[in-house]
Design a protein around this motif. Structure first.
Motif, PDB file in Angstrom:
ATOM      1  N   GLY A  91     -53.284  -9.915 -29.233  1.00  0.00           N
ATOM      2  CA  GLY A  91     -52.043  -9.213 -28.845  1.00  0.00           C
ATOM      3  C   GLY A  91     -50.939 -10.175 -28.396  1.00  0.00           C
ATOM      4  O   GLY A  91     -51.212 -11.103 -28.193  1.00  0.00           O
ATOM      5  N   ASP A  92     -49.766  -9.549 -28.652  1.00  0.00           N
ATOM      6  CA  ASP A  92     -48.433 -10.055 -28.392  1.00  0.00           C
ATOM      7  C   ASP A  92     -48.186 -10.105 -26.885  1.00  0.00           C
ATOM      8  O   ASP A  92     -48.931  -9.293 -25.913  1.00  0.00           O
ATOM      9  CB  ASP A  92     -47.423  -9.793 -29.129  1.00  0.00           C
ATOM     10  N   GLN A  98     -47.308  -4.875 -21.284  1.00  0.00           N
ATOM     11  CA  GLN A  98     -47.568  -3.265 -20.712  1.00  0.00           C
ATOM     12  C   GLN A  98     -48.881  -3.306 -20.155  1.00  0.00           C
ATOM     13  O   GLN A  98     -48.710  -2.529 -19.197  1.00  0.00           O
ATOM     14  CB  GLN A  98     -47.715  -2.631 -22.103  1.00  0.00           C
ATOM     15  N   ARG A  99     -49.784  -4.101 -20.457  1.00  0.00           N
ATOM     16  CA  ARG A  99     -50.954  -3.849 -19.678  1.00  0.00           C
ATOM     17  C   ARG A  99     -51.212  -4.725 -18.302  1.00  0.00           C
ATOM     18  O   ARG A  99     -52.318  -4.670 -17.834  1.00  0.00           O
ATOM     19  CB  ARG A  99     -52.412  -4.440 -20.638  1.00  0.00           C
ATOM     20  N   ILE A 104     -54.547 -11.097 -24.239  1.00  0.00           N
ATOM     21  CA  ILE A 104     -55.057  -9.985 -24.912  1.00  0.00           C
ATOM     22  C   ILE A 104     -55.602 -10.010 -26.207  1.00  0.00           C
ATOM     23  O   ILE A 104     -54.881 -10.484 -26.986  1.00  0.00           O
ATOM     24  CB  ILE A 104     -54.416  -8.578 -24.549  1.00  0.00           C
ATOM     25  N   ALA A 105     -56.727  -9.451 -26.671  1.00  0.00           N
ATOM     26  CA  ALA A 105     -57.331  -9.308 -28.152  1.00  0.00           C
ATOM     27  C   ALA A 105     -57.642  -8.000 -28.308  1.00  0.00           C
ATOM     28  O   ALA A 105     -58.125  -7.265 -27.847  1.00  0.00           O
ATOM     29  CB  ALA A 105     -58.212 -10.293 -28.379  1.00  0.00           C
ATOM     30  N   TYR A 118     -59.525  -8.599 -22.544  1.00  0.00           N
ATOM     31  CA  TYR A 118     -58.262  -9.156 -21.547  1.00  0.00           C
ATOM     32  C   TYR A 118     -58.634 -10.234 -20.808  1.00  0.00           C
ATOM     33  O   TYR A 118     -59.876 -10.354 -20.369  1.00  0.00           O
ATOM     34  CB  TYR A 118     -57.517  -8.137 -21.037  1.00  0.00           C
ATOM     35  N   ILE A 119     -57.706 -11.106 -20.281  1.00  0.00           N
ATOM     36  CA  ILE A 119     -57.870 -12.103 -19.217  1.00  0.00           C
ATOM     37  C   ILE A 119     -56.988 -11.745 -18.035  1.00  0.00           C
ATOM     38  O   ILE A 119     -55.665 -11.593 -18.405  1.00  0.00           O
ATOM     39  CB  ILE A 119     -57.504 -13.666 -19.582  1.00  0.00           C
ATOM     40  N   GLY A 120     -57.310 -11.570 -16.851  1.00  0.00           N
ATOM     41  CA  GLY A 120     -56.127 -11.820 -15.744  1.00  0.00           C
ATOM     42  C   GLY A 120     -55.492 -10.400 -15.702  1.00  0.00           C
ATOM     43  O   GLY A 120     -54.208 -10.352 -15.668  1.00  0.00           O
ATOM     44  N   LEU A 121     -56.047  -9.334 -15.500  1.00  0.00           N
ATOM     45  CA  LEU A 121     -55.228  -8.053 -14.909  1.00  0.00           C
ATOM     46  C   LEU A 121     -54.881  -8.174 -13.496  1.00  0.00           C
ATOM     47  O   LEU A 121     -55.482  -8.865 -12.475  1.00  0.00           O
ATOM     48  CB  LEU A 121     -56.444  -6.950 -14.672  1.00  0.00           C
TER      49      LEU A 121
END
Ligand SMILES: [Fe+2]
Length: 300
Positions: A91-92, A98-99, A104-105, A118-121
């Protein structure tokens, strides 16, 4: 083996954000994180969001975010997926923003559900405060809750194997003959001590997701939420009851999008050192009856 560590957030496409805001804050006790004309995010703890409700016509699950602890873990899971022939796209920065994640992948499970790894919310700048004074939602290292996905006709072994690429393992299986010749079959998978984070059900249901479970820390939170739903005349899908496998004390309420939220307490945590896969034949130990069945019983 590298594994996802939690279901960090769930994305819903919904046609009525006003109803969703009222439902999530007034009945479930979640806190609004962010509200725009076409998006509503909801908090259940100090994380910036656990539910992302976007405007649209699907009224169903839109995406699921699974957290990874490290870049190494995410890289290993992405490599396993690609090796198995699954497309994965990085993901860019816009999607990361946004997330509210660092990386993110995006991929798609065999049922066609969008999966975000993802990593790191991020945490929100302010502590969580439930507008309905829910004592606490059980999240932390075990994620936002669990989801039961509809898999009518899919190859169950293939599904379990695919989620195995993310690090999921089978906790147990329930096959209940709900009427002569009709067997409801559910397979429960975990990625952390929560009994299950994802389950696959073969029940006839016109949505991608039958329900999403949120767990409160106090038994009284379930009773109070149940009262709020009754008083608001929000349709219940199933009455109070308890499951034999995760031992969740819960009820099921219909969301404004037509699928359900299971509001529960007391879910089982798995001890990896001694757990053996179980095969059960009953979905609920007691309760969890549809409202029309409860009404029939009361009329007798
Ligand atoms: Fe559930």
């Amino acid at each position: 083996m590298s594994t996802v560590t939690e279901l960090g957030y769930v994305g819903i496409e919904a046609s009525d954000l006003v109803a969703w805001e009222r439902f999530a804050t007034g009945l479930l006790g979640m806190q609004v994180g962010c509200r725009t004309d076409d998006m509503l995010t909801l908090r259940m703890d100090d994380a910036v969001h656990r539910w992302i409700v976007v405007s649209g016509s699907a009224d169903d699950l839109a995406f699921t975010g699974f957290g990874c602890a490290t870049d190494t873990d995410l890289d290993a899971i992405v490599a396993r997926l690609r090796e198995a022939g699954t497309e994965v796209v990085e993901g860019d920065t816009r999607l990361c923003a946004q997330r509210h994640v660092r990386r993110i992948a995006i991929t798609t499970d065999p049922l066609g559900n969008r999966i975000e790894l993802y990593i790191g919310l991020a945490d929100a700048p302010t502590p969580f405060q439930s507008p309905q004074r829910v004592s606490r939602f059980v999240t932390g290292g075990i994620g936002a809750g669990h989801q039961v996905l509809i898999e009518n006709g899919a190859d169950r072994r293939m599904l379990v194997d695919w989620y195995g690429l993310l690090g999921f393992r089978t906790t147990d299986i329930i096959d209940e003959e709900v009427m002569p010749g009709v067997v409801a079959s559910v397979t429960f998978l975990r990625c952390n001590p929560r009994h299950h984070t994802v389950a696959f059900a073969n029940m006839p249901y016109g949505k991608r997701m039958h329900h999403f479970m949120i767990e409160a820390a106090d038994l009284g939170d379930v009773g109070l939420a149940h009262d709020r739903c009754l008083e608001a005349q929000q349709p219940l899908e199933m009455s109070l009851g308890m499951h034999p496998n995760d031992r969740m004390f819960s009820f099921y309420v219909r969301t404004p999008s037509g699928f359900n939220v299971e509001f529960g307490w007391g879910g089982l945590m798995i001890d990896e050192s001694c757990w053996e896969v179980q095969h059960l034949d009953q979905l609920s130990t007691w309760g969890h009856r549809p409202p029309h069945v409860v009404a029939d019983l009361l009329r007798r």
